[in-house]
Write an enzyme that holds these catalytic residues in place. Structure first.
Site, PDB file in Angstrom:
ATOM      1  N   ASP A 152       0.142  -7.623   7.175  1.00 34.82           N
ATOM      2  CA  ASP A 152      -0.755  -6.674   6.960  1.00 34.82           C
ATOM      3  C   ASP A 152      -2.162  -7.534   6.170  1.00 34.82           C
ATOM      4  OD1 ASP A 152      -2.670  -4.961   5.608  1.00 34.82           O
ATOM      5  OD2 ASP A 152      -1.201  -3.472   5.284  1.00 34.82           O
TER       6      ASP A 152
ATOM      7  N   TYR B 242       0.881  -1.013   0.004  1.00 28.77           N
ATOM      8  CA  TYR B 242       0.211  -0.129  -0.015  1.00 28.77           C
ATOM      9  C   TYR B 242       0.834   1.378  -0.133  1.00 28.77           C
ATOM     10  CZ  TYR B 242      -2.982   3.778   1.985  1.00 28.77           C
ATOM     11  OH  TYR B 242      -3.440   4.958   2.032  1.00 28.77           O
TER      12      TYR B 242
END
Ligand SMILES: Cc1ncc(COP(=O)(O)O)c(C=O)c1O
Length: 381
Positions: A171, A99
């Site tokens: 994550d 991200y």
């Protein structure tokens, strides 16, 4: 308890004074004391702990099979807390396709404090092994990655560092614990942007950590308390409410995600489709092994390779909303190069394959027929 029961009951209890089935939203910063240092109940000050946040944190620990859950004001605040376990000079190996905001936090903030990041493709665990030095303290994994849906073999990475003084953090935002349980595969910490599937309704920004062992959980709790990036009680309540329907929602996200990925794969205007559930995904075998289903995130590119085609397509969607973020009940569409991943330099994006004709879809839980029709209309325009 099994997962569908845990999302509703895991570590949850009726409120002790009234019997309220749902935890009340405890809108208070502080708690009365009988005498100095001797509070009436177990709480003192809401940065340290608040009963509504506590109920959420207990639920998080339950659904990720950890010992300690922690809730933060954003996903990035949760990542920030993990990095504060480290000291100057420590090294981190992270997935290269992650991200954009995580990349920005690592490179623009934490490199200033002399943490050293190495970004690599984790498609082969030997590449990770090659980068480990005696200063490596953390391995940062995102799987599936945002936006190219690359997978990392969590168990293989954890086996590689077993017995070494290296933490593995995952994550788990895209997969959610419904599809993938990193702590069961050997990871030390799971992180979420709870803004996404855990909250599930695009109505808040929140982050979460879950630690596998108690000592690490206490260290992270100390950093949360000392740095102060906590989630407020109202948003804690909303995330907790979202978690109760997580299993149902992710089931439908996955059904719709597969239908849309298959439709795109057969569309004459589409070049590549990135979805771990497709047989054509280069890591489909790993996806079958590591995930129980494949979720609602699908990315694709155009045969024309043109940025203008991607932009026009996005402008013509009606049911999908053009917006950043993902994981809510409603379908969203995003142009990573201009939106979520704009913070990654253009050269680096090109190296990774985040091209200007790449579109990322967060497939919602609407009727699949309406979503497919919407895509068809936008292609034909
Ligand atoms: C995979 C992933 N991790 C972390 C984050 C950051 O979370 P937040 O926006 O809640 O700070 C995001 C946000 O889009 C994300 O997609």
């Amino acid at each position: 308890m099994k997962f569908n029961t845990k999302v509703i009951h895991g570590n949850q209890h009726p409120e002790p004074t009234t019997g309220s089935v749902n935890v009340p939203v405890f809108l208070t910063s502080t708690f009365a004391q009988k005498s100095p240092g001797n509070p009436i109940g177990e709480y003192e000050y809401s940065r340290a702990a608040n009963p509504t946040r506590q109920a959420l944190e207990d639920s998080l620990a339950s659904i990720e099979n950890g010992t300690k859950g922690l809730a933060f004001g954003s996903g990035l605040a949760a990542i920030d807390c993990v990095l504060k376990l480290l000291k100057p000079g420590d090294e981190i190996i992270a997935v290269d396709d992650l991200y954009g905001g995580s990349y920005r936090l690592f490179v623009r903030l934490f490199e200033k404090y002399n943490l050293k990041f190495t970004f690599i493709n984790f498609d082969d665990v030997s590449k990770v092994e090659d980068k480990i030095t005696d200063k490596t303290r953390l391995i940062w994994i995102e799987t599936p990655t945002n936006p190219l849906m690359k997978l990392v073999d969590i168990k293989a990475v954890c086996d590689l560092v077993k017995g070494k003084n290296i933490l593995v953090a995952v994550d788990n935002t895209f997969a959610t614990p419904y599809l993938q349980k990193p702590l069961d595969l050997g990871a030390d910490i799971v992180m979420h942007s709870a803004t996404k599937y855990l909250g599930g309704h695009s109505d808040l920004v929140a982050g979460a950590l879950v630690a596998k062992d108690e000592k690490l959980g206490e260290e992270l709790h100390f950093i949360q308390f000392a740095s102060g990036g906590i989630l407020g009680p109202m948003d804690s309540y909303l995330v907790l409410r979202g978690i109760k329907t997580l299993a149902l929602r992710v089931q439908r996200h996955s059904e719709n995600g597969m239908k849309i990925a298959e439709y795109l794969e057969n569309h004459p205007a589409v070049d590549k489709v990135f979805y771990p559930g497709l047989k054509s995904h280069p890591q489909n075998d790993l996806a079958q092994k590591q995930m129980s289903d494949f979720g609602g995130m699908v990315s694709f590119t155009f045969k024309s390779g043109k940025k203008e085609d991607a932009i026009k397509f996005l402008e013509n969607l009606k049911v999908f909303t053009l917006a950043e973020s993902l994981g809510g009940v409603e379908s969203l569409a995003n142009h990573p190069a201009l939106m979520t991943h704009a913070s990654i330099p253009a050269k680096k994006r090109a190296e990774l394959g985040i091209t200007d004709d790449l579109i990322r879809l967060s497939v919602g839980i609407e009727d699949a027929e309406d979503l497919l029709q919407d895509l068809e209309n936008a292609f034909s325009k």
